[in-house]
Design a protein around this motif. Structure first.
Motif, PDB file in Angstrom:
ATOM      1  N   ALA A  65      -6.921   5.786  21.112  1.00 32.85           N
ATOM      2  CA  ALA A  65      -7.015   5.409  19.701  1.00 32.85           C
ATOM      3  C   ALA A  65      -5.957   6.133  18.869  1.00 32.85           C
ATOM      4  O   ALA A  65      -5.338   5.539  17.974  1.00 32.85           O
ATOM      5  N   ALA A  66      -5.722   7.404  19.160  1.00 33.95           N
ATOM      6  CA  ALA A  66      -4.704   8.144  18.419  1.00 33.95           C
ATOM      7  C   ALA A  66      -3.302   7.636  18.754  1.00 33.95           C
ATOM      8  O   ALA A  66      -2.449   7.491  17.864  1.00 33.95           O
ATOM      9  N   ALA A  67      -3.068   7.360  20.039  1.00 33.10           N
ATOM     10  CA  ALA A  67      -1.741   6.909  20.471  1.00 33.10           C
ATOM     11  C   ALA A  67      -1.401   5.529  19.918  1.00 33.10           C
ATOM     12  O   ALA A  67      -0.216   5.164  19.838  1.00 33.10           O
ATOM     13  N   ALA A  68      -2.416   4.764  19.535  1.00 33.83           N
ATOM     14  CA  ALA A  68      -2.176   3.430  18.982  1.00 33.83           C
ATOM     15  C   ALA A  68      -1.645   3.479  17.547  1.00 33.83           C
ATOM     16  O   ALA A  68      -1.157   2.470  17.032  1.00 33.83           O
ATOM     17  N   ARG A  69      -1.728   4.628  16.891  1.00 37.66           N
ATOM     18  CA  ARG A  69      -1.206   4.764  15.533  1.00 37.66           C
ATOM     19  C   ARG A  69       0.323   4.744  15.557  1.00 37.66           C
ATOM     20  O   ARG A  69       0.951   5.257  16.494  1.00 37.66           O
ATOM     21  N   ASP A  70       0.921   4.211  14.511  1.00 36.08           N
ATOM     22  CA  ASP A  70       2.384   4.139  14.503  1.00 36.08           C
ATOM     23  C   ASP A  70       3.034   5.476  14.145  1.00 36.08           C
ATOM     24  O   ASP A  70       4.244   5.639  14.311  1.00 36.08           O
ATOM     25  N   ASP A  71       2.228   6.460  13.660  1.00 41.04           N
ATOM     26  CA  ASP A  71       2.810   7.763  13.353  1.00 41.04           C
ATOM     27  C   ASP A  71       2.592   8.775  14.481  1.00 41.04           C
ATOM     28  O   ASP A  71       2.844   9.970  14.317  1.00 41.04           O
ATOM     29  N   VAL A  72       2.115   8.294  15.633  1.00 41.02           N
ATOM     30  CA  VAL A  72       1.890   9.142  16.803  1.00 41.02           C
ATOM     31  C   VAL A  72       2.661   8.571  17.981  1.00 41.02           C
ATOM     32  O   VAL A  72       2.645   7.357  18.224  1.00 41.02           O
ATOM     33  N   ASP A  73       3.328   9.456  18.721  1.00 41.02           N
ATOM     34  CA  ASP A  73       4.091   9.058  19.899  1.00 41.02           C
ATOM     35  C   ASP A  73       3.199   9.211  21.130  1.00 41.02           C
ATOM     36  O   ASP A  73       2.969  10.324  21.607  1.00 41.02           O
ATOM     37  N   GLY A  74       2.703   8.093  21.648  1.00 36.50           N
ATOM     38  CA  GLY A  74       1.805   8.117  22.789  1.00 36.50           C
ATOM     39  C   GLY A  74       2.478   8.365  24.118  1.00 36.50           C
ATOM     40  O   GLY A  74       1.795   8.481  25.144  1.00 36.50           O
ATOM     41  N   GLU A  75       3.799   8.475  24.132  1.00 37.68           N
ATOM     42  CA  GLU A  75       4.520   8.760  25.371  1.00 37.68           C
ATOM     43  C   GLU A  75       4.767  10.248  25.566  1.00 37.68           C
ATOM     44  O   GLU A  75       4.928  10.721  26.684  1.00 37.68           O
ATOM     45  N   ARG A  76       4.824  10.979  24.485  1.00 36.13           N
ATOM     46  CA  ARG A  76       5.049  12.430  24.569  1.00 36.13           C
ATOM     47  C   ARG A  76       3.727  13.123  24.241  1.00 36.13           C
ATOM     48  O   ARG A  76       3.389  13.326  23.072  1.00 36.13           O
ATOM     49  N   THR A  77       2.979  13.455  25.273  1.00 40.48           N
ATOM     50  CA  THR A  77       1.625  13.971  25.078  1.00 40.48           C
ATOM     51  C   THR A  77       1.365  15.168  25.994  1.00 40.48           C
ATOM     52  O   THR A  77       1.975  15.309  27.054  1.00 40.48           O
ATOM     53  N   ALA A  78       0.423  15.998  25.577  1.00 41.74           N
ATOM     54  CA  ALA A  78      -0.041  17.123  26.385  1.00 41.74           C
ATOM     55  C   ALA A  78      -1.522  17.310  26.123  1.00 41.74           C
ATOM     56  O   ALA A  78      -2.060  16.835  25.110  1.00 41.74           O
ATOM     57  N   ALA A  79      -2.199  18.009  27.036  1.00 42.37           N
ATOM     58  CA  ALA A  79      -3.630  18.291  26.900  1.00 42.37           C
ATOM     59  C   ALA A  79      -3.855  19.792  26.996  1.00 42.37           C
ATOM     60  O   ALA A  79      -3.240  20.467  27.832  1.00 42.37           O
ATOM     61  N   MET A  80      -4.756  20.302  26.148  1.00 45.85           N
ATOM     62  CA  MET A  80      -5.046  21.729  26.110  1.00 45.85           C
ATOM     63  C   MET A  80      -6.544  21.941  25.932  1.00 45.85           C
ATOM     64  O   MET A  80      -7.220  21.123  25.318  1.00 45.85           O
ATOM     65  N   GLY A  81      -7.036  23.076  26.457  1.00 46.21           N
ATOM     66  CA  GLY A  81      -8.435  23.410  26.239  1.00 46.21           C
ATOM     67  C   GLY A  81      -8.729  24.827  26.684  1.00 46.21           C
ATOM     68  O   GLY A  81      -8.027  25.387  27.535  1.00 46.21           O
ATOM     69  N   GLY A  82      -9.787  25.414  26.105  1.00 44.58           N
ATOM     70  CA  GLY A  82     -10.214  26.750  26.477  1.00 44.58           C
ATOM     71  C   GLY A  82     -11.689  26.773  26.807  1.00 44.58           C
ATOM     72  O   GLY A  82     -12.490  26.050  26.198  1.00 44.58           O
ATOM     73  N   SER A  83     -12.087  27.586  27.794  1.00 44.51           N
ATOM     74  CA  SER A  83     -13.478  27.711  28.238  1.00 44.51           C
ATOM     75  C   SER A  83     -13.926  26.354  28.799  1.00 44.51           C
ATOM     76  O   SER A  83     -13.305  25.854  29.732  1.00 44.51           O
TER      77      SER A  83
END
Length: 673
Positions: free
Chosen positions: A510-528
């Motif tokens: 849903a976020a990547a479908a926005r025109d102000d977000v680049d869905g090809e350049r992505t990363a994932a992060m998390g703690g615990s």
């Protein structure tokens, strides 16, 4: 004045409001505020006075290098606090926290109570001024002198060993023992120059029953109530409420349930009732964990669930001045509002109508105001004044240290539909320059817990520092998040990975479908738990350019018995000896062969909730599979990175790793590493 703050050199210097305490007459509001110590290598806490009416600027009222914490007012308006500051009169070097008193009319603070093991949490009787405090005390000792002698003998003998005879042995970031927390009661000072009365030991042989306890004292000072932990079958801890006579030390059980825990007791202003959180750990293959608000008769212990018809999880409660209503906070739809519950009619009203996440509730004694801390993803914890009567009221912030802050971008919401039809909502932090012409690279940040909500400001993981560098940060509430009803927990209870992963991918889509977000350049992060899910993501998709996993669970079977709190996992996944398949099915390490994405592993050696063995096993499993990976190791940090220098290095390493793999920049090793 609004200030720029999102360069790391500025970020670590910000003052951080960490609580509130209102005086008995409602005229003074005091807050512990943390900030850099003079040498810049650690944070310290001082006390600040904030004008409840918002007319005066905030004023710092304590100034020792060692810092001050745990403020509590006596009935005459004088202020108690704990500090390791040295005492000039006794020439004591202050190696343990003592209790100090700052007179109501100002002047110098004086030390009013000490214990060989230091003084921890403090509660004060609103009317009588009786002071109840916790102090670590060596088992078998009676009186401060005997405790002091036993400590000296242990030190002189070179003994650091701890003999445990019951569970637990660790908690989050520290070892338990050899002392045991006890509660003490003392009379308030008789005059302006006196100390507390001789403390009475209310709990001379508690064992580990009072580890991490919450307690309160009745307005007349006659009774203390505390949560008291006992071990049940299979070393499963259960927490009951215990009432203690402050004159005799006589103890009686006020509330207990073989399948429920009671915590956070609070006396009503009239002294007749006690409110507490009653929680359920859940059952393997059964209902997930839950919590409700319980109100008891302080004399008989007769109690009732006052939120029986609601799925709200109360996190904190405070009584109205007339003892007829309770204010409480609970996660709801990505927010944490304040609610008011009328106990006579059971009417539930949402007091706050904004996007805030509230805490530290302080009702005024005249009933005209409610003070609290308010934060959100675009505002750090800020003292506010609320009108407790209307529905959907708006907060009024008085001046406070280093506030407000202007964020470098904008905050919006994103909604998605998971493959099972469930609504999954997220906050989205966008840099100012993000647009259809210049879409921002996307970072998926996954919250910990897992039983929490991404609904408020984070000093540990602050998305605006990434937004200032051009990244969009997605903050979703997937399965297991609170504030969306019990069904949101049932969807992944005891299974964790697959369902939560599907929700996260729906949110990313849903976020990547926005025109102000680049869905090809992505990363994932998390703690615990977020790190657990980052590991799951790494093993089940290659859509991300990089994965950052902090203090993360990797092998659930080995983790479940080495963490500081094994019963929490048996309550959800069952006995690992009889139900190993539950742990294996939910363990990210079983998909290690599928990891192709570059991974940054981060772990602190003093982390007892997710022990360092998880990080070491993850690192070795990545190395022997020749995954492009780095390991940022903190020998002296725990589940959280808490010292200024290490905080800066944490962010610098994450920035460099993401810039290299997501933006294609040359890898630049952070300074000092």
């Amino acid at each position: 004045m609004v200030r720029s703050w999102y360069e790391l050199s500025d970020y670590v210097t910000l003052k951080r409001v960490g609580g509130l305490r209102l005086s008995p007459d409602g005229r003074r509001l005091v807050a512990p505020v943390s900030g850099l110590k003079p040498d810049g290598t650690a944070f310290g806490t001082s006390l600040w006075e904030i004008d409840p009416e918002g007319r005066a600027e905030p004023r710092r009222i304590t100034r020792s290098v060692e810092g001050e914490a745990a403020p509590a007012f006596l009935p005459d308006g004088s202020l108690l606090f704990s500090s390791k500051r040295a005492d000039a009169e006794s020439k004591d070097d202050g190696d343990k926290p003592a209790l100090w008193l700052l007179p109501a009319d100002g002047g110098e603070a004086r030390r009013v109570a000490t214990r060989p093991g230091g003084i921890g949490a403090v509660a004060v009787a609103r009317d009588a001024g009786t002071v109840v405090f916790a102090s670590d005390t060596l088992p078998g000792t009676t009186g401060a002198e005997e405790d002091e002698d036993a400590r000296k003998a242990r030190k002189d003998a070179g003994v650091t060993a701890i003999l445990h005879e019951s569970f637990p042995v660790r908690h989050w970031d520290h070892d338990l023992g050899p002392g045991e927390p006890r509660l003490f009661a003392a009379a308030p000072p008789e005059d302006a120059s006196g100390g507390l009365g001789e403390p009475a030991d209310l709990t001379p042989a508690p064992g580990k029953a009072l580890e991490d306890t919450d307690f309160d004292v009745s307005p007349d000072g006659s009774t203390a109530v505390a949560d008291w932990t006992v071990l049940g079958p299979a070393a499963q801890p259960r927490t009951r409420l215990v009432a203690i006579d402050t004159a005799t030390g006589a103890t009686r059980v006020l509330a207990e349930d073989p399948e429920r825990d009671f915590s956070s007791p609070v006396f009503s202003p009239d002294g007749r009732s006690v409110a507490a959180i009653r929680s359920y750990d859940g059952a393997p293959g059964g209902e997930p964990r839950d919590a409700t608000l319980w109100v008891l008769d302080a004399a008989t212990g007769e109690g009732r669930d006052v939120l029986a018809d609601s799925e709200l999880w109360p996190r904190e409660a405070a009584w109205s001045a007339d003892s007829r209503s309770l204010f409480f906070i609970a996660d709801e739809n990505g927010r944490r509002p304040v609610f008011r519950l009328d106990l006579d009619t059971s009417r539930l009203t949402r007091v706050t109508g904004d996007d805030g996440a509230y805490s530290a509730l302080q009702p005024a004694p005249d009933g005209a105001a409610l003070y609290a801390l308010r934060d959100s993803w675009d505002e750090p914890p800020t003292p506010v004044r609320l009108d407790p009567a209307p529905e959907d009221g708006r907060p009024v912030p008085p001046p406070a240290p280093d506030l407000p802050l202007e964020v470098p971008g904008r905050l919006t919401e994103v909604e998605a539909q998971a493959d099972d039809g469930t609504r999954v909502r997220s906050w989205l932090v966008l840099p100012e320059e993000a647009s259809a012409d210049s879409p921002a690279p996307l970072l998926l940040w996954i919250h910990g817990g897992p039983y929490m909500s991404f609904n408020g400001w984070s000093w540990r993981w602050n998305p605006w520092l990434l937004a200032a560098r051009g990244y969009a940060v997605l903050l979703p509430d997937p399965a297991l998040s609170t504030g969306y009803g019990q069904d949101m927990l049932r969807r992944a209870w005891g299974t964790w990975g697959p369902r939560t992963f599907a929700d996260l991918m729906a949110a990313v889509d849903a976020a990547a479908a926005r025109d102000d977000v680049d869905g090809e350049r992505t990363a994932a992060m998390g703690g615990s738990f977020g790190g657990y899910m980052a590991n799951w993501v790494a093993g089940h998709t290659d859509r991300f350019k990089a994965v950052v996993t902090h203090a993360s669970l990797w092998d659930l079977e080995s983790f479940s018995s080495s963490t500081d709190l094994p019963p929490a996992w048996t309550a959800e996944f069952g006995d690992p000896d009889t139900s190993p398949e539950r742990y294996r099915a939910a363990s990210p390490h079983r998909a290690a062969d599928g990891v192709r994405t570059p991974v940054l592993v981060i772990h602190g050696d003093k982390d007892y909730r997710v022990p360092i063995g998880q990080g070491l096993q993850l690192w070795w499993d990545l190395m022997r599979r020749e995954v492009d990976a780095k390991f940022l190791y903190f020998p002296n940090e725990n589940h959280w990175i808490l010292t200024p220098g290490n905080i800066a290095v944490w962010y610098e390493t994450v920035f460099a790793f993401l810039d290299h793999h997501v933006l294609g920049k040359e890898w630049k090793r952070p300074e000092h590493l």
